[in-house]
Structure formats: structure tokens, C-alpha cells
Design an enzyme around this catalytic site. Sequence first.
Site, PDB file in Angstrom:
ATOM      1  CD  GLU A 104      -2.821   1.453   0.368  1.00 31.10           C
ATOM      2  OE1 GLU A 104      -2.396   1.540  -0.807  1.00 31.10           O
ATOM      3  OE2 GLU A 104      -3.982   1.733   0.684  1.00 31.10           O
ATOM      4  CG  ASP A 105      -0.929   4.892  -1.322  1.00 32.98           C
ATOM      5  OD1 ASP A 105      -1.538   4.317  -0.391  1.00 32.98           O
ATOM      6  OD2 ASP A 105      -1.489   5.722  -2.073  1.00 32.98           O
ATOM      7  CG  ASP A 108      -4.141   9.684   6.572  1.00 32.27           C
ATOM      8  OD1 ASP A 108      -3.322  10.304   7.251  1.00 32.27           O
ATOM      9  OD2 ASP A 108      -5.170  10.222   6.121  1.00 32.27           O
ATOM     10  CG  PHE A 157      -2.395  15.746   1.138  1.00 32.64           C
ATOM     11  CD1 PHE A 157      -3.213  14.671   1.487  1.00 32.64           C
ATOM     12  CD2 PHE A 157      -2.198  16.014  -0.211  1.00 32.64           C
ATOM     13  CE1 PHE A 157      -3.822  13.893   0.510  1.00 32.64           C
ATOM     14  CE2 PHE A 157      -2.803  15.243  -1.190  1.00 32.64           C
ATOM     15  CZ  PHE A 157      -3.625  14.179  -0.821  1.00 32.64           C
ATOM     16  NE  ARG A 170      -3.035   7.965  -9.201  1.00 32.87           N
ATOM     17  CZ  ARG A 170      -3.653   7.691  -8.068  1.00 32.87           C
ATOM     18  NH1 ARG A 170      -2.966   7.335  -7.010  1.00 32.87           N
ATOM     19  NH2 ARG A 170      -4.966   7.788  -7.976  1.00 32.87           N
TER      20      ARG A 170
END
Length: 186
Positions: A104-105, A108, A157, A170
Site C-alpha cells: 500500500e502507498d 493514514d 499531505f 502520481r
Amino acid sequence: MWGREFMAQNLSEVLITEEQIKKRVEELGEQISRDYQGKEVILLCILKGACIFFSDLARAMTIHMQMDFMGISSYGNERKTSGIVRISKDIDSSITDKHVIIAEDIMDSGLTLSHLTKLLSSRNPASMRICCLLDKPERRECDITPDYCGFIIPNKFVVGYGLDYCGEYRNLPYVGVLKEEIYAEK
Ligand code: IMP
Ligand code: MG
């Protein structure tokens, strides 16, 4: 101004450079390869955010394995998930009795992965672990931690290396902090 320069000017800083990412992804690949020697592994890419991390991680892993892909979209705004996950593309192969590593990136609030691991557990994998490139532990809203993590980052962010804002950024090869004025405009 267009392209890479345009994207770069919308960042307040580069948080993790291309070189730092490359080095860390290689370390993760080596560690995972040691831990999973001789096991039947499925490396699972969570689309779309993990696509670039996943393909670099897979090449840093030296074990025999399969790859699969799962598309999820979560309801929420452009910067925060609601944790309610919709599967837009399910895994093609069976994960029953296989060792699943979820790539997963970013973790959060943790709601997306918490939901996803519950769902995948019901398919009885031999084991399941999470490998995420980035972790923002300050933001956690549930009891979940990645088993493998590239970098712990502050509550900012970020975009690049697969991570997006409104579907863009991206393809930046590094991770940068998006200027607040960019999302304040919307
Ligand atoms: P969680 O469910 O709150 O852990 O959110 C996970 C998802 O939210 C990630 O897969 C990303 O798509 C998105 N996300 C969270 N933080 C960021 C960020 O800083 N940049 C880009 N996407 C993010
Ligand atoms: Mg994502």
C-alpha cells in the site's frame, strides 16, 4: 510552465528523494525476501496509489512469488478517506492458504487497511502482512500498524511516487508535500 516543473512548483518541500526511496525499497525487498524464504507468497498491489511502490518492491524481492492487484476506492473527500471501501477490481487468484503481503502507498487513519484486512481474512490466507511505503501514525483512528514500513512521516499531505491529489502528481519520482494553497483553492 508544464509537466514536472509545474508539479514541483506546487510543492512546499521534497520530503523523500528518489535516492532515499530507492535505497529503502531495496532494504524492504531484502528483508521481506529473508522473512518469506520457501513460502508461497502473493504480493498484492492496492490500486492505484501503490502501483509504483509495488513494482519497485517486487523487483527488490528475490523470492519466487505471485503478484495480484486489487482496486479500491474509498468514499471521502480528496484528502481524507471515510474508511468505507468499495472494491472496483477484486483479486483474480485465490489467496486461501497463501502468504499475502499487501503493498500500500500510505497508512493514514488506518481505516482503509483495517477494512481491507478484515475482508481478506475471511478468505483464509495462511498469513497476511501489510507493507506500506509511508506511515502517518499521528493520524491513526484505529488499532492497526504496518508490518513493514518505508518511512514514518509527519501529518502533512504528500504526493508523488504513486500518491495523488485529484488523480494527479502520481508520476513524480519523489515524495513531496503539496502546498496548502493548492487544496484550499478547491
Ligand atoms: P486511510 O484509510 O486514512 O489510512 O487512508 C489511506 C488512503 O488515503 C491512502 O491509500 C491514500 O489513497 C489516501 N491518503 C492518505 N494520506 C494521503 C496523503 O498524504 N497523500 C495522498 N493520499 C493520501
Ligand atoms: Mg490510495
